[in-house]
Write an enzyme that holds these catalytic residues in place. Structure first.
Site, PDB file in Angstrom:
ATOM      1  N   SER A  67      29.235  41.263  42.880  1.00 55.53           N
ATOM      2  CA  SER A  67      27.897  41.478  42.331  1.00 55.53           C
ATOM      3  C   SER A  67      26.943  40.975  43.399  1.00 55.53           C
ATOM      4  O   SER A  67      27.277  40.032  44.130  1.00 55.53           O
ATOM      5  CB  SER A  67      27.696  40.669  41.047  1.00 55.53           C
ATOM      6  OG  SER A  67      26.315  40.597  40.735  1.00 55.53           O
TER       7      SER A  67
ATOM      8  N   TYR B 224      28.681  32.278  37.339  1.00 58.53           N
ATOM      9  CA  TYR B 224      28.977  33.708  37.530  1.00 58.53           C
ATOM     10  C   TYR B 224      28.793  34.079  39.009  1.00 58.53           C
ATOM     11  O   TYR B 224      29.664  34.711  39.622  1.00 58.53           O
ATOM     12  CB  TYR B 224      28.042  34.533  36.638  1.00 58.53           C
ATOM     13  CG  TYR B 224      28.176  36.027  36.790  1.00 58.53           C
ATOM     14  CD1 TYR B 224      29.270  36.713  36.254  1.00 58.53           C
ATOM     15  CD2 TYR B 224      27.206  36.768  37.462  1.00 58.53           C
ATOM     16  CE1 TYR B 224      29.384  38.091  36.381  1.00 58.53           C
ATOM     17  CE2 TYR B 224      27.309  38.153  37.600  1.00 58.53           C
ATOM     18  CZ  TYR B 224      28.393  38.807  37.058  1.00 58.53           C
ATOM     19  OH  TYR B 224      28.516  40.169  37.191  1.00 58.53           O
TER      20      TYR B 224
HETATM   21  N1  LIG Z   1      26.884  45.625  34.431  1.00 60.02           N
HETATM   22  C1  LIG Z   1      26.305  45.202  35.523  1.00 60.02           C
HETATM   23  O1  LIG Z   1      25.094  45.317  35.700  1.00 60.02           O
HETATM   24  C2  LIG Z   1      27.140  44.600  36.629  1.00 60.02           C
HETATM   25  C3  LIG Z   1      26.524  44.303  37.851  1.00 60.02           C
HETATM   26  C4  LIG Z   1      27.295  43.718  38.852  1.00 60.02           C
HETATM   27  C5  LIG Z   1      28.647  43.466  38.642  1.00 60.02           C
HETATM   28  N2  LIG Z   1      29.205  43.752  37.429  1.00 60.02           N
HETATM   29  C6  LIG Z   1      30.625  43.457  37.257  1.00 60.02           C
HETATM   30  O2  LIG Z   1      31.292  44.615  36.789  1.00 60.02           O
HETATM   31  C7  LIG Z   1      32.417  44.233  36.002  1.00 60.02           C
HETATM   32  C8  LIG Z   1      32.367  44.950  34.656  1.00 60.02           C
HETATM   33  O3  LIG Z   1      31.159  44.589  33.994  1.00 60.02           O
HETATM   34  P1  LIG Z   1      30.588  45.413  32.768  1.00 60.02           P
HETATM   35  O4  LIG Z   1      29.108  45.317  32.872  1.00 60.02           O
HETATM   36  O5  LIG Z   1      31.236  46.743  32.684  1.00 60.02           O
HETATM   37  O6  LIG Z   1      31.051  44.481  31.574  1.00 60.02           O
HETATM   38  P2  LIG Z   1      31.528  44.859  30.091  1.00 60.02           P
HETATM   39  O7  LIG Z   1      31.358  43.600  29.298  1.00 60.02           O
HETATM   40  O8  LIG Z   1      30.871  46.106  29.619  1.00 60.02           O
HETATM   41  O9  LIG Z   1      33.085  45.168  30.292  1.00 60.02           O
HETATM   42  C9  LIG Z   1      34.002  44.168  30.682  1.00 60.02           C
HETATM   43  C10 LIG Z   1      35.394  44.560  30.238  1.00 60.02           C
HETATM   44  O10 LIG Z   1      36.282  43.522  30.654  1.00 60.02           O
HETATM   45  C11 LIG Z   1      37.143  43.214  29.570  1.00 60.02           C
HETATM   46  N3  LIG Z   1      37.615  41.832  29.687  1.00 60.02           N
HETATM   47  C12 LIG Z   1      36.900  40.690  29.479  1.00 60.02           C
HETATM   48  N4  LIG Z   1      37.690  39.618  29.634  1.00 60.02           N
HETATM   49  C13 LIG Z   1      38.918  40.079  29.960  1.00 60.02           C
HETATM   50  C14 LIG Z   1      40.160  39.453  30.236  1.00 60.02           C
HETATM   51  N5  LIG Z   1      40.301  38.118  30.187  1.00 60.02           N
HETATM   52  N6  LIG Z   1      41.221  40.238  30.551  1.00 60.02           N
HETATM   53  C15 LIG Z   1      41.108  41.596  30.577  1.00 60.02           C
HETATM   54  N7  LIG Z   1      39.961  42.237  30.300  1.00 60.02           N
HETATM   55  C16 LIG Z   1      38.880  41.492  29.997  1.00 60.02           C
HETATM   56  C17 LIG Z   1      36.308  43.450  28.319  1.00 60.02           C
HETATM   57  O11 LIG Z   1      37.105  43.619  27.163  1.00 60.02           O
HETATM   58  C18 LIG Z   1      35.535  44.697  28.710  1.00 60.02           C
HETATM   59  O12 LIG Z   1      36.232  45.876  28.391  1.00 60.02           O
HETATM   60  C19 LIG Z   1      32.356  42.702  35.871  1.00 60.02           C
HETATM   61  O13 LIG Z   1      33.228  42.138  36.855  1.00 60.02           O
HETATM   62  C20 LIG Z   1      30.916  42.389  36.210  1.00 60.02           C
HETATM   63  O14 LIG Z   1      30.776  41.104  36.734  1.00 60.02           O
HETATM   64  C21 LIG Z   1      28.484  44.319  36.420  1.00 60.02           C
END
Ligand SMILES: NC(=O)c1ccc[n+]([C@@H]2O[C@H](COP(=O)([O-])OP(=O)(O)OC[C@H]3O[C@@H](n4cnc5c(N)ncnc54)[C@H](O)[C@@H]3O)[C@@H](O)[C@H]2O)c1
Length: 272
Positions: free
Chosen positions: A152, A165
């Site tokens: 991120s 985070y």
């Molecule tokens: N959404 C954003 O704006 C953004 C920006 C930068 C980085 N990210 C990164 O992208 C990735 C996904 O984020 P997102 O926004 O899609 O989140 P989200 O909450 O929509 O999805 C996360 C998924 O991970 C699963 N999960 C959580 N804990 C888990 C575990 N212990 N074992 C297996 N699965 C698990 C959840 O069930 C869910 O399906 C993350 O690593 C996040 O840090 C997101």
């Protein structure tokens, strides 16, 4: 999407049941890969795997697992090898975010040891456990492979109210570079992607927004307004599909000399 040459490749996508992970499953599925949707949400993983088969044909499986548990990760990778006989691509995407202040004089939203450990165990330890288990299979197959880690932009920039985070995401940069140095000799590429502000996912829950706004001394409405006003040179938030398509490119042989680096996907924001 034939250009990518991903037909028949076996891809494990952690956190594949929703948000960015689901979008990555869709892009990889569209490119002809066979997907193991690895998620702690077993039902959600089933739904995504069935939807992939319905939409793109071929076999896709749910691989329920908790990335923070070595036993769970090892049995998930065993199940994928049992189903497909190989692992070509790992997308280390599962992640959580719990905003807290380092010190909260009001004592309401302060970072505790428990929250620190929880975020580190999913985001940082989880990526390590999955990379280790998948790389073992890739090495013993002799076919090489690709690991794509989800960082991120806050891993480079830091983030008010999100220090743990951001720290786990900085670790993603360090692990990507280090694992690339170790795994290159086995023909395993290791790369990362670093999104900025994206369209909302479940990560931006009401609870998350309430906590983050609190840590910044503003209201939830002001927080949302700050996202809207944020100076992104391209003038908009990123789409999940834009991150997913970059992951597909990086997972393919079309990016065969990109290794040990993290690609920024932020509409120019971080470097503005
Ligand atoms: N959404 C954003 O704006 C953004 C920006 C930068 C980085 N990210 C990164 O992208 C990735 C996904 O984020 P997102 O926004 O899609 O989140 P989200 O909450 O929509 O999805 C996360 C998924 O991970 C699963 N999960 C959580 N804990 C888990 C575990 N212990 N074992 C297996 N699965 C698990 C959840 O069930 C869910 O399906 C993350 O690593 C996040 O840090 C997101």
């Amino acid at each position: 999407m034939d250009w990518l040459g991903l037909e028949g490749k076996v891809a494990v996508v952690t956190g594949g049941a929703c948000g960015l992970g689901r979008a990555i499953c869709q892009s990889l599925g569209e490119a002809g890969a066979r997907i193991a949707v690895a998620d702690i949400d077993a039902r959600g993983a089933e739904v995504v795997a069935s939807a992939l088969t319905e939409k793109f044909g071929g076999r896709h499986i749910a691989a329920p697992s908790d990335v923070a548990s070595k036993a769970s990760v090892d049995s998930m990778i065993d199940a994928v090898v049992g189903a497909f006989g190989r692992v070509d691509i790992l997308v280390n995407n599962a992640g959580i975010n719990i905003p807290r202040l380092l010190v909260d004089p009001a004592g309401k939203e302060e970072l505790t040891e428990e929250i620190w450990d929880k975020v580190v165990s999913v985001n940082q330890k989880g990526s390590f456990l999955c990379a280790q288990a998948a790389a073992r299979v890739m090495i013993s197959s002799g076919n090489g492979g690709v690991i794509v880690n989800m960082a991120s932009e806050c891993g480079m920039e830091g983030s008010e109210g999100q220090s743990v985070y951001a720290a786990t995401k900085a670790a993603v940069y360090a692990c990507t570079r280090s694992w690339a140095k170790e795994l290159g000799r086995h023909n395993i590429r290791v790369v990362g992607v670093s999104p900025g502000i994206l369209e909302a996912t479940a990560l931006r829950s009401e609870e998350y927004e309430r906590s983050l706004a609190y840590t910044r001394g503003i209201t939830v409405e002001q927080l949302r307004e700050a996202y809207r006003r944020c100076r992104i040179p391209l003038g908009r938030s990123g789409r999940l599909s834009e991150v997913a398509d970059t992951v597909c490119f990086l997972a393919s042989a079309r990016s065969s000399y990109i290794h040990g680096t993290v690609i920024n996907i932020s509409g120019g924001k971080s470097r503005a």
